[in-house]
Write an enzyme that holds these catalytic residues in place. Structure first.
Site, PDB file in Angstrom:
ATOM      1  N   GLY A  84      42.865 -44.344  20.407  1.00 38.29           N
ATOM      2  CA  GLY A  84      43.832 -45.144  21.174  1.00 38.29           C
ATOM      3  C   GLY A  84      44.727 -45.819  20.168  1.00 38.29           C
ATOM      4  O   GLY A  84      45.201 -45.187  19.234  1.00 38.29           O
ATOM      5  N   GLU A  85      44.900 -47.114  20.332  1.00 34.18           N
ATOM      6  CA  GLU A  85      45.745 -47.872  19.409  1.00 34.18           C
ATOM      7  C   GLU A  85      44.859 -48.918  18.732  1.00 34.18           C
ATOM      8  O   GLU A  85      44.413 -49.871  19.377  1.00 34.18           O
ATOM      9  CB  GLU A  85      46.879 -48.505  20.226  1.00 34.18           C
ATOM     10  CG  GLU A  85      48.024 -49.006  19.411  1.00 34.18           C
ATOM     11  CD  GLU A  85      48.618 -47.946  18.493  1.00 34.18           C
ATOM     12  OE1 GLU A  85      48.853 -46.813  18.945  1.00 34.18           O
ATOM     13  OE2 GLU A  85      48.827 -48.241  17.310  1.00 34.18           O
ATOM     14  N   SER A  86      44.604 -48.705  17.447  1.00 29.31           N
ATOM     15  CA  SER A  86      43.602 -49.546  16.771  1.00 29.31           C
ATOM     16  C   SER A  86      43.981 -51.022  16.737  1.00 29.31           C
ATOM     17  O   SER A  86      43.107 -51.892  16.812  1.00 29.31           O
ATOM     18  CB  SER A  86      43.352 -49.032  15.356  1.00 29.31           C
ATOM     19  OG  SER A  86      44.561 -48.928  14.647  1.00 29.31           O
ATOM     20  N   CYS A 112      38.894 -41.287  15.839  1.00 30.94           N
ATOM     21  CA  CYS A 112      40.326 -41.540  15.622  1.00 30.94           C
ATOM     22  C   CYS A 112      40.588 -43.042  15.427  1.00 30.94           C
ATOM     23  O   CYS A 112      40.129 -43.591  14.444  1.00 30.94           O
ATOM     24  CB  CYS A 112      41.170 -40.918  16.727  1.00 30.94           C
ATOM     25  SG  CYS A 112      42.853 -40.627  16.160  1.00 30.94           S
ATOM     26  N   ARG A 156      46.101 -45.542   8.305  1.00 25.45           N
ATOM     27  CA  ARG A 156      46.568 -45.207   9.660  1.00 25.45           C
ATOM     28  C   ARG A 156      47.684 -44.153   9.610  1.00 25.45           C
ATOM     29  O   ARG A 156      48.444 -44.083   8.655  1.00 25.45           O
ATOM     30  CB  ARG A 156      47.118 -46.450  10.373  1.00 25.45           C
ATOM     31  CG  ARG A 156      46.069 -47.520  10.627  1.00 25.45           C
ATOM     32  CD  ARG A 156      46.660 -48.670  11.429  1.00 25.45           C
ATOM     33  NE  ARG A 156      47.034 -48.215  12.768  1.00 25.45           N
ATOM     34  CZ  ARG A 156      48.007 -48.757  13.500  1.00 25.45           C
ATOM     35  NH1 ARG A 156      48.714 -49.761  13.027  1.00 25.45           N
ATOM     36  NH2 ARG A 156      48.266 -48.280  14.688  1.00 25.45           N
ATOM     37  N   ILE A 210      45.389 -36.301  16.764  1.00 31.59           N
ATOM     38  CA  ILE A 210      46.542 -36.926  17.417  1.00 31.59           C
ATOM     39  C   ILE A 210      46.890 -38.217  16.669  1.00 31.59           C
ATOM     40  O   ILE A 210      46.129 -39.184  16.709  1.00 31.59           O
ATOM     41  CB  ILE A 210      46.241 -37.247  18.899  1.00 31.59           C
ATOM     42  CG1 ILE A 210      45.813 -35.971  19.635  1.00 31.59           C
ATOM     43  CG2 ILE A 210      47.461 -37.877  19.569  1.00 31.59           C
ATOM     44  CD1 ILE A 210      45.257 -36.230  21.025  1.00 31.59           C
ATOM     45  N   ARG A 211      48.011 -38.215  15.999  1.00 39.70           N
ATOM     46  CA  ARG A 211      48.410 -39.381  15.182  1.00 39.70           C
ATOM     47  C   ARG A 211      47.216 -39.927  14.410  1.00 39.70           C
ATOM     48  O   ARG A 211      46.916 -41.127  14.419  1.00 39.70           O
ATOM     49  CB  ARG A 211      48.995 -40.486  16.070  1.00 39.70           C
ATOM     50  CG  ARG A 211      50.452 -40.268  16.431  1.00 39.70           C
ATOM     51  CD  ARG A 211      51.081 -41.518  17.005  1.00 39.70           C
ATOM     52  NE  ARG A 211      50.272 -42.071  18.082  1.00 39.70           N
ATOM     53  CZ  ARG A 211      49.921 -43.340  18.181  1.00 39.70           C
ATOM     54  NH1 ARG A 211      50.325 -44.207  17.294  1.00 39.70           N
ATOM     55  NH2 ARG A 211      49.196 -43.753  19.189  1.00 39.70           N
ATOM     56  N   HIS A 261      39.429 -35.866  17.762  1.00 38.02           N
ATOM     57  CA  HIS A 261      39.096 -36.228  19.156  1.00 38.02           C
ATOM     58  C   HIS A 261      38.043 -35.295  19.770  1.00 38.02           C
ATOM     59  O   HIS A 261      38.403 -34.332  20.448  1.00 38.02           O
ATOM     60  CB  HIS A 261      40.363 -36.186  20.016  1.00 38.02           C
ATOM     61  CG  HIS A 261      41.286 -37.329  19.775  1.00 38.02           C
ATOM     62  ND1 HIS A 261      41.343 -38.445  20.599  1.00 38.02           N
ATOM     63  CD2 HIS A 261      42.171 -37.556  18.781  1.00 38.02           C
ATOM     64  CE1 HIS A 261      42.227 -39.300  20.126  1.00 38.02           C
ATOM     65  NE2 HIS A 261      42.763 -38.782  19.026  1.00 38.02           N
ATOM     66  N   GLU A 267      36.281 -35.699  22.302  1.00 34.98           N
ATOM     67  CA  GLU A 267      36.268 -35.778  23.778  1.00 34.98           C
ATOM     68  C   GLU A 267      37.251 -34.781  24.402  1.00 34.98           C
ATOM     69  O   GLU A 267      37.242 -34.583  25.613  1.00 34.98           O
ATOM     70  CB  GLU A 267      36.563 -37.217  24.236  1.00 34.98           C
ATOM     71  CG  GLU A 267      38.020 -37.682  24.153  1.00 34.98           C
ATOM     72  CD  GLU A 267      38.500 -38.009  22.736  1.00 34.98           C
ATOM     73  OE1 GLU A 267      37.774 -37.742  21.760  1.00 34.98           O
ATOM     74  OE2 GLU A 267      39.631 -38.523  22.629  1.00 34.98           O
TER      75      GLU A 267
END
Ligand code: GLN
Length: 192
Positions: free
Chosen positions: A52-54, A85, A113, A140-141, A176, A178
Protein backbone atom coordinates in the site's frame (compact mmCIF):
# COMPACT_ATOMS: atom_id res chain seq x y z
CA UNK A 1 -3.66 -20.75 14.19
CA UNK A 2 -4.93 -17.18 14.08
CA UNK A 3 -3.72 -14.93 11.27
CA UNK A 4 -4.38 -11.20 11.07
CA UNK A 5 -4.06 -8.90 8.07
CA UNK A 6 -3.29 -5.31 9.04
CA UNK A 7 -6.35 -3.54 7.67
CA UNK A 8 -5.29 0.09 7.69
CA UNK A 9 -4.72 0.65 3.97
CA UNK A 10 -3.59 -1.20 0.84
CA UNK A 11 -4.03 -4.79 -0.38
CA UNK A 12 -6.01 -5.90 2.66
CA UNK A 13 -8.87 -8.00 1.25
CA UNK A 14 -6.51 -9.58 -1.32
CA UNK A 15 -4.31 -10.86 1.51
CA UNK A 16 -7.29 -12.10 3.54
CA UNK A 17 -8.51 -14.12 0.55
CA UNK A 18 -5.03 -15.39 -0.35
CA UNK A 19 -4.24 -16.40 3.25
CA UNK A 20 -7.54 -18.32 3.47
CA UNK A 21 -6.85 -20.00 0.13
CA UNK A 22 -3.32 -20.86 1.26
CA UNK A 23 -4.68 -22.55 4.40
CA UNK A 24 -7.20 -24.54 2.38
CA UNK A 25 -4.61 -25.43 -0.27
CA UNK A 26 -2.05 -26.62 2.28
CA UNK A 27 -4.59 -28.26 4.61
CA UNK A 28 -3.92 -25.95 7.56
CA UNK A 29 -6.51 -25.20 10.24
CA UNK A 30 -7.02 -21.62 11.30
CA UNK A 31 -8.80 -18.32 10.88
CA UNK A 32 -7.87 -15.13 9.08
CA UNK A 33 -9.11 -11.77 10.38
CA UNK A 34 -8.62 -8.11 9.56
CA UNK A 35 -6.77 -6.04 12.17
CA UNK A 36 -8.00 -2.45 12.47
CA UNK A 37 -7.74 -1.89 16.22
CA UNK A 38 -5.45 -3.11 19.00
CA UNK A 39 -8.27 -5.38 20.29
CA UNK A 40 -8.22 -7.28 16.98
CA UNK A 41 -4.69 -8.44 17.79
CA UNK A 42 -5.75 -10.61 20.72
CA UNK A 43 -4.40 -14.20 20.42
CA UNK A 44 -2.88 -13.53 16.99
CA UNK A 45 -0.09 -15.91 15.96
CA UNK A 46 0.77 -14.26 12.65
CA UNK A 47 0.37 -10.76 11.26
CA UNK A 48 0.55 -9.81 7.58
CA UNK A 49 1.43 -6.20 6.74
CA UNK A 50 0.20 -5.61 3.18
CA UNK A 51 1.45 -3.48 0.34
CA UNK A 52 0.00 0.00 0.00
CA UNK A 53 1.44 3.34 0.99
CA UNK A 54 4.04 2.94 3.72
CA UNK A 55 3.80 6.55 4.92
CA UNK A 56 0.04 6.17 5.50
CA UNK A 57 0.29 2.73 7.08
CA UNK A 58 3.09 3.97 9.35
CA UNK A 59 1.15 7.02 10.54
CA UNK A 60 -2.11 5.17 11.22
CA UNK A 61 -0.37 2.19 12.79
CA UNK A 62 1.15 4.51 15.40
CA UNK A 63 -2.07 6.47 15.94
CA UNK A 64 -4.13 3.32 16.50
CA UNK A 65 -1.68 1.87 19.04
CA UNK A 66 -1.11 -1.16 16.81
CA UNK A 67 2.55 -0.17 16.39
CA UNK A 68 3.22 -0.51 20.14
CA UNK A 69 1.16 -3.70 20.36
CA UNK A 70 3.21 -5.34 17.57
CA UNK A 71 6.42 -4.42 19.39
CA UNK A 72 5.07 -5.82 22.66
CA UNK A 73 3.87 -9.11 21.13
CA UNK A 74 7.03 -9.66 19.09
CA UNK A 75 9.27 -8.95 22.10
CA UNK A 76 7.41 -11.67 23.96
CA UNK A 77 7.94 -13.99 20.99
CA UNK A 78 4.19 -14.41 20.49
CA UNK A 79 3.88 -13.09 16.96
CA UNK A 80 5.32 -13.86 13.52
CA UNK A 81 5.19 -10.93 11.09
CA UNK A 82 5.46 -10.79 7.30
CA UNK A 83 5.72 -7.48 5.48
CA UNK A 84 5.02 -7.41 1.74
CA UNK A 85 6.00 -4.46 -0.47
CA UNK A 86 5.12 -1.37 1.64
CA UNK A 87 4.95 -3.84 4.55
CA UNK A 88 8.62 -4.72 4.01
CA UNK A 89 9.49 -1.05 4.52
CA UNK A 90 7.79 -1.20 7.92
CA UNK A 91 9.80 -4.30 8.92
CA UNK A 92 13.14 -2.52 8.39
CA UNK A 93 15.61 -1.17 10.88
CA UNK A 94 16.36 1.61 8.49
CA UNK A 95 14.44 3.41 5.68
CA UNK A 96 17.29 5.12 3.86
CA UNK A 97 15.40 7.73 1.87
CA UNK A 98 12.27 8.73 3.79
CA UNK A 99 12.10 9.75 7.43
CA UNK A 100 8.30 10.08 7.34
CA UNK A 101 8.07 6.31 7.67
CA UNK A 102 8.64 5.12 11.24
CA UNK A 103 9.46 1.44 10.78
CA UNK A 104 8.97 -1.31 13.36
CA UNK A 105 12.70 -2.16 13.16
CA UNK A 106 11.95 -5.88 13.50
CA UNK A 107 14.55 -6.98 10.97
CA UNK A 108 18.18 -6.16 10.28
CA UNK A 109 17.49 -4.80 6.81
CA UNK A 110 17.70 -1.39 5.20
CA UNK A 111 15.21 -0.47 2.47
CA UNK A 112 14.82 2.21 -0.17
CA UNK A 113 11.31 3.22 -1.31
CA UNK A 114 10.14 3.25 -4.96
CA UNK A 115 13.47 1.84 -6.13
CA UNK A 116 12.12 0.64 -9.49
CA UNK A 117 10.40 3.92 -10.39
CA UNK A 118 6.76 4.99 -10.56
CA UNK A 119 3.56 2.99 -11.05
CA UNK A 120 4.07 2.52 -14.81
CA UNK A 121 7.41 0.85 -14.08
CA UNK A 122 5.59 -1.99 -12.30
CA UNK A 123 6.55 -5.41 -13.67
CA UNK A 124 6.45 -9.17 -13.23
CA UNK A 125 9.46 -11.47 -13.24
CA UNK A 126 10.71 -14.92 -12.24
CA UNK A 127 12.66 -15.08 -8.99
CA UNK A 128 14.68 -17.90 -7.55
CA UNK A 129 13.58 -18.30 -3.93
CA UNK A 130 15.73 -20.33 -1.54
CA UNK A 131 13.92 -23.52 -0.59
CA UNK A 132 11.38 -23.47 -3.40
CA UNK A 133 13.03 -22.57 -6.68
CA UNK A 134 11.31 -20.53 -9.39
CA UNK A 135 8.57 -18.12 -8.33
CA UNK A 136 6.58 -15.69 -10.48
CA UNK A 137 6.60 -12.34 -8.66
CA UNK A 138 4.59 -9.13 -9.18
CA UNK A 139 6.31 -5.82 -8.41
CA UNK A 140 4.26 -2.63 -8.00
CA UNK A 141 6.18 0.55 -7.18
CA UNK A 142 8.38 -1.74 -5.18
CA UNK A 143 10.97 -0.75 -2.62
CA UNK A 144 14.25 -2.64 -2.50
CA UNK A 145 16.08 -4.27 0.37
CA UNK A 146 19.57 -2.82 0.07
CA UNK A 147 21.25 -4.60 2.95
CA UNK A 148 20.60 -7.48 5.28
CA UNK A 149 22.88 -8.17 8.27
CA UNK A 150 23.19 -9.99 11.59
CA UNK A 151 20.98 -13.09 11.81
CA UNK A 152 18.98 -11.99 8.78
CA UNK A 153 19.08 -14.41 5.81
CA UNK A 154 18.59 -13.51 2.13
CA UNK A 155 15.94 -15.75 0.49
CA UNK A 156 15.76 -14.14 -2.96
CA UNK A 157 17.66 -11.59 -4.99
CA UNK A 158 16.77 -9.33 -7.88
CA UNK A 159 19.94 -8.34 -9.72
CA UNK A 160 22.44 -7.45 -7.02
CA UNK A 161 19.67 -6.34 -4.63
CA UNK A 162 17.54 -8.30 -2.16
CA UNK A 163 13.90 -9.20 -2.89
CA UNK A 164 13.11 -11.37 0.14
CA UNK A 165 14.70 -11.94 3.54
CA UNK A 166 13.95 -13.78 6.75
CA UNK A 167 15.03 -13.31 10.33
CA UNK A 168 13.58 -15.65 12.95
CA UNK A 169 9.77 -15.39 12.71
CA UNK A 170 9.92 -12.32 10.47
CA UNK A 171 9.85 -12.15 6.67
CA UNK A 172 10.17 -9.13 4.37
CA UNK A 173 9.54 -9.25 0.64
CA UNK A 174 9.25 -6.48 -1.89
CA UNK A 175 6.67 -8.05 -4.22
CA UNK A 176 2.97 -9.03 -3.96
CA UNK A 177 2.29 -12.70 -3.08
CA UNK A 178 -1.44 -11.93 -2.69
CA UNK A 179 -1.75 -11.26 -6.45
CA UNK A 180 -0.78 -14.74 -7.64
CA UNK A 181 -2.16 -18.18 -6.91
CA UNK A 182 1.15 -19.55 -5.71
CA UNK A 183 0.67 -19.98 -1.95
CA UNK A 184 4.15 -21.23 -1.03
CA UNK A 185 5.15 -17.98 0.65
CA UNK A 186 2.13 -18.12 2.98
CA UNK A 187 2.97 -21.74 3.79
CA UNK A 188 6.58 -20.82 4.60
CA UNK A 189 5.34 -18.04 6.88
CA UNK A 190 2.73 -20.19 8.66
CA UNK A 191 5.39 -22.83 9.28
CA UNK A 192 7.78 -20.46 11.08
N1 GLN B 1 5.67 2.66 -3.10
C1 GLN B 1 4.98 2.23 -1.93
C2 GLN B 1 5.62 2.80 -0.67
O1 GLN B 1 6.73 3.20 -0.70
C3 GLN B 1 4.95 0.72 -1.85
C4 GLN B 1 4.19 0.16 -3.01
C5 GLN B 1 3.41 -1.06 -2.72
O2 GLN B 1 3.25 -1.47 -1.56
N2 GLN B 1 2.85 -1.64 -3.74
O3 GLN B 1 5.01 2.84 0.34
Amino acid sequence: MKVGVLGIQGDVSEHVIAARNAMRFHNLQGEVTTVRRVEDMKNLDYLIIPGGESTTISRLMIKSGIYDEILKMTEQGELGVIGTCAGSILMAKDVVDDNRVIPLKLMNISVRRNFFGRQRESFETELEIKGFGKYHAVFIRAPVIEKCWGSCEVLAKIGDKIAMAREGRFIALIFHPELTEDYRIYKLFFDL
